[in-house]
Design an enzyme around this catalytic site. Structure first.
Site, mmCIF file in Angstrom:
data_model
loop_
_atom_site.group_PDB
_atom_site.id
_atom_site.type_symbol
_atom_site.label_atom_id
_atom_site.label_comp_id
_atom_site.label_asym_id
_atom_site.label_seq_id
_atom_site.Cartn_x
_atom_site.Cartn_y
_atom_site.Cartn_z
ATOM 1 N N ASP A 42 1.572 4.617 1.676
ATOM 2 C CA ASP A 42 0.803 5.942 2.900
ATOM 3 C C ASP A 42 1.659 7.113 2.622
ATOM 4 O O ASP A 42 2.589 7.215 2.066
ATOM 5 C CB ASP A 42 1.509 5.151 4.128
ATOM 6 C CG ASP A 42 1.064 3.913 4.460
ATOM 7 O OD1 ASP A 42 -0.364 3.696 4.163
ATOM 8 O OD2 ASP A 42 1.574 2.922 4.757
ATOM 9 N N ASP A 46 8.746 3.373 13.498
ATOM 10 C CA ASP A 46 9.336 2.099 14.285
ATOM 11 C C ASP A 46 10.714 1.844 13.888
ATOM 12 O O ASP A 46 11.717 2.045 14.736
ATOM 13 C CB ASP A 46 8.375 1.045 14.113
ATOM 14 C CG ASP A 46 7.719 0.593 12.947
ATOM 15 O OD1 ASP A 46 8.482 1.293 11.842
ATOM 16 O OD2 ASP A 46 7.109 -0.418 12.513
ATOM 17 N N ASP A 69 0.816 -1.426 -0.069
ATOM 18 C CA ASP A 69 -0.028 -0.056 -0.038
ATOM 19 C C ASP A 69 0.910 1.104 0.027
ATOM 20 O O ASP A 69 2.037 1.178 0.317
ATOM 21 C CB ASP A 69 -1.127 0.006 1.244
ATOM 22 C CG ASP A 69 -0.235 -0.132 2.414
ATOM 23 O OD1 ASP A 69 1.059 -0.065 2.581
ATOM 24 O OD2 ASP A 69 -0.597 -1.001 3.266
HETATM 25 P P1 ATP Z 1 3.518 -3.185 5.258
HETATM 26 O O1 ATP Z 1 2.683 -2.330 4.458
HETATM 27 O O2 ATP Z 1 4.620 -3.780 3.980
HETATM 28 O O3 ATP Z 1 3.320 -4.212 5.878
HETATM 29 P P2 ATP Z 1 4.522 -0.877 6.211
HETATM 30 O O4 ATP Z 1 6.033 -0.338 6.711
HETATM 31 O O5 ATP Z 1 4.159 -0.098 5.114
HETATM 32 O O6 ATP Z 1 4.566 -2.077 5.963
HETATM 33 P P3 ATP Z 1 2.504 -0.287 7.653
HETATM 34 O O7 ATP Z 1 1.660 -0.976 8.827
HETATM 35 O O8 ATP Z 1 1.596 0.016 6.346
HETATM 36 O O9 ATP Z 1 3.728 -0.609 7.481
HETATM 37 O O10 ATP Z 1 2.569 1.122 8.466
HETATM 38 C C1 ATP Z 1 3.253 2.348 7.376
HETATM 39 C C2 ATP Z 1 4.171 3.127 8.249
HETATM 40 O O11 ATP Z 1 3.648 3.815 9.469
HETATM 41 C C3 ATP Z 1 5.474 2.165 8.672
HETATM 42 O O12 ATP Z 1 6.200 2.178 7.637
HETATM 43 C C4 ATP Z 1 6.108 2.931 9.776
HETATM 44 O O13 ATP Z 1 6.965 3.990 9.284
HETATM 45 C C5 ATP Z 1 4.762 3.321 10.559
HETATM 46 N N1 ATP Z 1 4.269 2.694 11.670
HETATM 47 C C6 ATP Z 1 3.385 1.608 11.417
HETATM 48 N N2 ATP Z 1 3.371 1.212 12.608
HETATM 49 C C7 ATP Z 1 3.892 1.680 13.293
HETATM 50 C C8 ATP Z 1 4.232 1.451 14.916
HETATM 51 N N3 ATP Z 1 3.558 0.429 15.450
HETATM 52 N N4 ATP Z 1 5.245 2.202 15.553
HETATM 53 C C9 ATP Z 1 5.806 3.224 14.934
HETATM 54 N N5 ATP Z 1 5.258 3.392 13.572
HETATM 55 C C10 ATP Z 1 4.560 2.796 12.697
HETATM 56 MG MG MG Z 2 2.115 -0.181 4.629
#
Ligand code: ATP
Ligand code: MG
Length: 476
Positions: A92, A172, A90
């Site tokens: 963001d 994170d 996705d």
């Molecule tokens: P994927 O979508 O492939 O699972 P992602 O890194 O994009 O991985 P998301 O859950 O979509 O993960 O979150 C988007 C972003 O928001 C992350 O890359 C991170 O920067 C931030 N983020 C998400 N969850 C947390 C958390 N629990 N603590 C701190 N930052 C977070």
């Molecule tokens: Mg994501």
């Protein structure tokens, strides 16, 4: 806020060589994280990411925000994955516009979340998530800027808005604090995430223990990213996990269900299962199964679950459908059998009643940890029920059973039990495999050959039967 001093590095994949080796870079970085407000800036000509790789809807959102006079960046997983040559799950977006300002710009926007207030811009099935840059949660200045922590240090609300460098510190992992700017098409790397990508290391930003206490789900995320991206968790980030695993007990079960789906439906379920067990996290998701696994290392329970996840991975990676009902049915199967036995022995319940009571108990106990929605627990119940009907094949029963909506899943479940070493089911599973391969006549012959033992018992009914007009056997 614009960075105070920008470091422009000419070659993205040569910059570690120019400065430090990836490892030295990471080590040097881990001493300074948390104070890093000067990003490495990677210009468009060097990072190889082009706008054509973005979702067109994400691009629309970025441009609308920019034209509205706001800063707008793609952030997190999408930038990380594109740098790794992977297709992002996705896209963001992060901006300095508040959620209310975002809402004014988009008619198709809805504001969600209490803990993290976010804007969702809805384009049919695709949702672009727009977050407002987060600031330090110690800074609570107005009634709209709220952060709140629990007694365990867990962040219950995090709605303090801030600048981009503060936002980066709130993320994170270092690999997730990469920002792609729609203004100059550069990548802003605030936490040496590119070096971590190059070194294939998952490392938390800041003090690991504090960051896990703020949000214990980060422990699950560390494992998920390590397996998904084929990286290793740095020792500082890995070390506190086992000790802090029990913090997961404070996470709402609905959130843990969402995390379970990500862990088990991302194509790396088997690796995640082993890692969760290794770090002592599995216990806080499926405590009853965890206990059985501990009691019988390398035993049938473990082989069954590992094989189930391996099959799930093969299906996901082959773009085949997987139902979470099957996964949860498998995860709770051995606890269910154990409970059923207990109720039969201790409470002298007949098998059918014990089974029904055990299903209710196991599902409601599990819901205290992982809240599986009813649509999946209903599916799991069907799969379990059918296991107890496979040996009743006389008359029309085999045919009727094979027409049940969950039959195929239940049949696969039985094969999995056989594969994981349940020898006593092999003959029955072979019979069903042959039955499913036979034509109608062949199936009739097979049922006939079963003989008297499998003939359905006639039920005596007082008064009229609802099934009076149905063929013999179908009423069972
Ligand atoms: P994927 O979508 O492939 O699972 P992602 O890194 O994009 O991985 P998301 O859950 O979509 O993960 O979150 C988007 C972003 O928001 C992350 O890359 C991170 O920067 C931030 N983020 C998400 N969850 C947390 C958390 N629990 N603590 C701190 N930052 C977070
Ligand atoms: Mg994501």
């Amino acid at each position: 806020m614009q960075p105070r001093r920008a470091i422009i590095i000419s070659k993205l994949f040569h910059f570690c060589r120019q400065a430090l080796s990836a490892k030295e870079h990471i080590d040097a970085h881990s001493a300074t994280v948390g104070t890093l407000d000067e990003p490495v800036i990677i210009p468009r000509s060097e990072h190889g990411i082009s706008r054509s790789q973005f979702s067109p809807n994400a691009l629309k959102v970025l441009y609308r925000l920019k034209d509205g006079g706001f800063e707008a960046y793609l952030v997190g997983g999408c930038v990380r994955d594109l740098l790794l040559g992977l297709q992002p799950k996705d896209f963001d977006v992060v901006t300095n516009a508040t959620p209310e300002q975002v809402k004014k710009l988009f008619r198709n926007c809805r504001l969600i979340g209490r803990r993290f207030r976010l804007a969702h811009i809805v384009f049919g099935r695709e949702i672009i998530e727009v977050a407002t840059m987060r600031g330090h949660h110690e800074a609570q200045d107005s009634k709209n800027n709220v952060s709140q922590s629990s007694e365990h240090g867990q962040l219950l609300r995090d709605n303090v808005y801030g600048t981009i460098d503060e936002d980066a510190e709130r993320r994170d992992f270092t690999i997730n604090a990469l920002y792609y700017s729609i203004k100059d098409f550069c990548i802003y790397d605030y936490a040496n995430g590119v070096a971590a990508i190059k070194g294939r290391r998952i490392e938390l930003i800041g003090d690991p223990e504090t960051r896990y206490r703020e949000d214990p789900v980060r422990m699950l995320r560390a494992i998920r990213f390590a397996t998904k991206l084929d990286m290793s968790i740095s020792s500082a980030t890995a070390k506190p996990i086992t000790e802090l695993a029990d913090l997961l007990a404070h996470i709402p079960p609905a959130r843990l269900f969402e995390e379970c789906l990500k862990l088990f439906l991302g194509g790396k379920a088997e690796a995640n299962f082993h890692a969760l067990r290794q770090y002592g996290l599995f216990k806080y998701l499926f405590p009853a199964l965890d206990k059985l696994l501990d009691a019988n290392p390398g035993g049938q329970e473990e082989r069954f679950i590992a094989q189930m996840f391996a099959n799930t991975d093969v299906r996901i990676n082959g773009d085949k459908k997987v139902t979470p009902a099957f996964i949860f049915a498998a995860l709770l199967w051995f606890p269910l059998l154990e409970r059923c036995q207990l109720l039969m022995q201790r409470d002298q319940l007949p098998h059918f009643e014990a089974l029904a009571a055990a299903m209710n108990q196991i599902l409601s106990e599990n819901a205290q940890h992982v809240a599986v929605p009813k649509r999946f627990t209903l599916g799991a119940r069907d799969i379990w029920h059918i296991q107890h009907r496979f040996d009743k094949r006389g008359g029309q029963r085999a045919y009727c059973l094979s027409q049940q909506p969950r039959f195929k899943a239940a049949y696969d479940f039985m094969l999995l039990l056989v594969d994981s070493g349940q020898e006593d089911l092999k003959e029955l599973a072979d019979w069903w495999s042959a039955y499913l391969n036979a034509d109608v006549n062949g199936q009739k012959m097979m049922v006939k050959a079963l003989g008297g033992n499998n003939r359905p018992r006639r039920r005596r009914r007082s008064g009229g039967s609802r099934n009076r007009n149905k063929p013999k056997g179908e009423s069972q």
